[in-house]
Write an enzyme that holds these catalytic residues in place. Structure first.
Site, PDB file in Angstrom:
ATOM      1  N   ASP A  13       0.823  -1.226   0.000  1.00  0.00           N
ATOM      2  CA  ASP A  13       0.000   0.000   0.000  1.00  0.00           C
ATOM      3  C   ASP A  13       0.849   1.265   0.000  1.00  0.00           C
ATOM      4  O   ASP A  13       0.423   2.314   0.480  1.00  0.00           O
ATOM      5  CB  ASP A  13      -0.946   0.024   1.219  1.00  0.00           C
ATOM      6  CG  ASP A  13      -1.758  -1.237   1.344  1.00  0.00           C
ATOM      7  OD1 ASP A  13      -2.354  -1.644   0.331  1.00  0.00           O
ATOM      8  OD2 ASP A  13      -1.786  -1.827   2.444  1.00  0.00           O
ATOM      9  N   LYS A  16       2.566   2.280  -5.047  1.00  0.00           N
ATOM     10  CA  LYS A  16       3.314   1.803  -6.215  1.00  0.00           C
ATOM     11  C   LYS A  16       2.571   2.082  -7.519  1.00  0.00           C
ATOM     12  O   LYS A  16       3.185   2.311  -8.555  1.00  0.00           O
ATOM     13  CB  LYS A  16       3.586   0.300  -6.095  1.00  0.00           C
ATOM     14  CG  LYS A  16       4.467  -0.096  -4.931  1.00  0.00           C
ATOM     15  CD  LYS A  16       4.723  -1.580  -4.904  1.00  0.00           C
ATOM     16  CE  LYS A  16       3.471  -2.389  -4.629  1.00  0.00           C
ATOM     17  NZ  LYS A  16       2.863  -2.123  -3.314  1.00  0.00           N
ATOM     18  N   GLY A  40      -4.549  -3.842  -4.683  1.00  0.00           N
ATOM     19  CA  GLY A  40      -4.993  -2.936  -5.730  1.00  0.00           C
ATOM     20  C   GLY A  40      -4.095  -1.722  -5.848  1.00  0.00           C
ATOM     21  O   GLY A  40      -3.580  -1.213  -4.852  1.00  0.00           O
ATOM     22  N   HIS A  41      -3.878  -1.284  -7.078  1.00  0.00           N
ATOM     23  CA  HIS A  41      -3.142  -0.053  -7.338  1.00  0.00           C
ATOM     24  C   HIS A  41      -4.146   1.031  -7.709  1.00  0.00           C
ATOM     25  O   HIS A  41      -4.908   0.870  -8.662  1.00  0.00           O
ATOM     26  CB  HIS A  41      -2.140  -0.258  -8.477  1.00  0.00           C
ATOM     27  CG  HIS A  41      -1.000  -1.159  -8.118  1.00  0.00           C
ATOM     28  ND1 HIS A  41      -0.180  -1.751  -9.056  1.00  0.00           N
ATOM     29  CD2 HIS A  41      -0.548  -1.571  -6.916  1.00  0.00           C
ATOM     30  CE1 HIS A  41       0.729  -2.483  -8.438  1.00  0.00           C
ATOM     31  NE2 HIS A  41       0.524  -2.383  -7.147  1.00  0.00           N
ATOM     32  N   GLN A 222       1.689  -5.975  -3.101  1.00  0.00           N
ATOM     33  CA  GLN A 222       2.112  -6.033  -1.701  1.00  0.00           C
ATOM     34  C   GLN A 222       3.459  -5.325  -1.501  1.00  0.00           C
ATOM     35  O   GLN A 222       3.812  -4.429  -2.240  1.00  0.00           O
ATOM     36  CB  GLN A 222       2.152  -7.489  -1.205  1.00  0.00           C
ATOM     37  CG  GLN A 222       0.799  -8.124  -1.032  1.00  0.00           C
ATOM     38  CD  GLN A 222       0.338  -8.891  -2.249  1.00  0.00           C
ATOM     39  OE1 GLN A 222       1.126  -9.393  -3.043  1.00  0.00           O
ATOM     40  NE2 GLN A 222      -0.968  -9.002  -2.421  1.00  0.00           N
TER      41      GLN A 222
END
Length: 431
Positions: A13, A16, A40-41, A222
């Site tokens: 988180d 990225k 999730g991005h 991650q």
């Protein structure tokens, strides 16, 4: 580039997605190397927040080729849903997305088993998306891969055996008991037809691209401290989230990578269970959580919040061989009177500077705090290092020195343009 790996340097988180999105403008191919739809991005695209959980962030840049490697586990229903959302934004998916036939599938019985497994005393705080059980089948050589959908009879035979095994292991699950392998296969048939044009030899495509001098960007999910081997085991994910997982998860040799970029927040967060030495008391954490919108992009779960942990970040730099460090969400700290950082630990009355490998030792770590006076000034408009408040530069420079990796980018907002790209040559000359 030509081959760059972007890796989370904390517990995930770290932002990225935004960094990969920015770097994608300089890349020809963006490839995802591990993880599944439990992460999730979040990326700002045309003023809207887009959450990507399986498709590489480069998909938001027209003309970029996006690949999903063998190290990823894929839930086809979620992939199709994600692709449909991107197509609704006018983006071409089928023509630009490639999937490795060697990527393992998350099947309905994986989700059911993981949900049961997380109900007992051994729960580690997973998202319940089936990722761990899909990787477990992969390691046990019982998994089913995307390419197996090309042979329905063989798929059905293996799925039947796997489902019976799961039903024996979790007899209390009504969901598992009601499942049938032939029904699962029937549900997958239209998805199998949809992905067929996208199945490609990811390893070969990337190898040929690098041979021709094309620029490749590898992204993971991650963070390092959730890596299966190098994270805070057992409170980790089920794949290689560190930089070494990059070439492994797309079928390249380790010498293909020539640049490793670590991404870390100006503070620290983590989700799920497990030790977190710099975790704040809840009243303080709630303030930071709201300021930083610290909720899971996919699950919506509130994240645990804490101050920056330098030993953990230094460990991450070593494990990944970081060349550069990107610091995100500096602006979240703009209103704090005091900024604290763990510069080391005290364990049983003794000083310790290294991040411990044992989970029990980490639980015993008490931070040795270093305090900085807050800059109490907005940083969101800064676009040059010199634009930042003096005290924020002092904070960042101290972190850079202690971690031993140059900070090349500082993010001060969610928008693409809200960042500072630091000219290290100019900074060194000024020194």
């Amino acid at each position: 580039m030509p081959c760059t790996v972007v890796v989370g340097a904390q517990w995930g988180d770290e932002g990225k997605g935004k960094i990969v999105d920015a770097l994608s403008a300089e890349a020809d191919i963006v490839a995802r190397y591990q993880g599944g739809p439990n992460a999730g991005h979040s990326v700002i695209h045309r003023g809207e927040t887009v959450v990507l959980s399986l498709i590489p962030s480069g998909i938001l840049h027209p003309g970029r080729r996006c690949l999903v490697g063998n190290g990823v586990v894929v839930d086809l229903a979620r992939l199709r849903e994600e692709a449909a959302g991107l197509e609704a934004l006018g983006l071409d998916i089928v023509g630009r997305l490639g999937l490795s036939p060697a990527a393992h599938m998350i099947l309905p019985y994986h989700l059911a088993a993981e949900q049961v497994g997380e109900m007992g005393p051994g729960a580690i705080g997973t998202t319940g998306r089936g990722i761990g059980f899909a990787y477990r089948d992969k390691a046990a050589r019982m998994g089913l891969r995307l390419g197996d959908l090309r042979e329905p009879a063989a798929f059905l035979e293996r799925a039947t055996l796997n489902l019976k095994r799961m039903q024996r292991e979790f007899p209390e699950s009504d969901t598992l008991r009601s499942m049938k392998a032939d029904v699962i296969l029937d549900q997958l048939r239209p998805l199998a037809q949809w992905i067929e044009p996208m199945l490609v030899d990811v390893s070969l495509e990337l190898h040929e691209a690098l041979r021709r001098g094309r620029r490749v960007l590898l992204e993971g999910a991650q963070g390092t401290l959730l890596d299966l081997d190098h994270g805070t085991y057992p409170y980790v994910t089920s794949s290689a989230a560190s930089a070494a997982g990059g070439p492994l998860g797309v079928g390249l040799g380790p010498r293909s990578v020539d640049r490793v970029i670590g991404v870390a927040k100006a503070y620290t967060t983590r989700v799920g269970h497990g030790p977190f030495p710099t975790e704040m008391p809840e009243a303080e954490a709630a303030r930071l959580r709201e300021a930083g919108e610290e909720y899971g992009a996919v699950t919506g779960r509130p994240r645990r919040c804490g101050w920056l942990d330098v030993p953990a970040l230094r460990y991450s730099a070593r494990v990944n061989g970081l060349d550069e460090l990107v610091i995100t969400k500096l602006d979240v700290l703009d209103t704090f009177d005091e900024i604290r950082v763990a510069e080391g630990y005290t364990v049983n009355g003794e000083s310790q500077d290294a991040f411990p490998s044992s989970i029990r030792a980490l639980e015993a770590c008490v931070p040795r705090w270093r305090s900085f006076t807050g800059w109490k000034s907005p940083t969101t408009a800064a676009r040059r290092w010199e634009d930042l408040p003096d005290r924020s530069r002092e904070y960042l420079s101290w972190v850079e020195e202690r971690v031993g990796v140059p900070i090349t980018v500082v993010s001060v907002g969610a928008e693409r343009e809200a960042e500072i790209r630091r000219d290290l040559r100019a900074a060194n000359t000024a020194k």
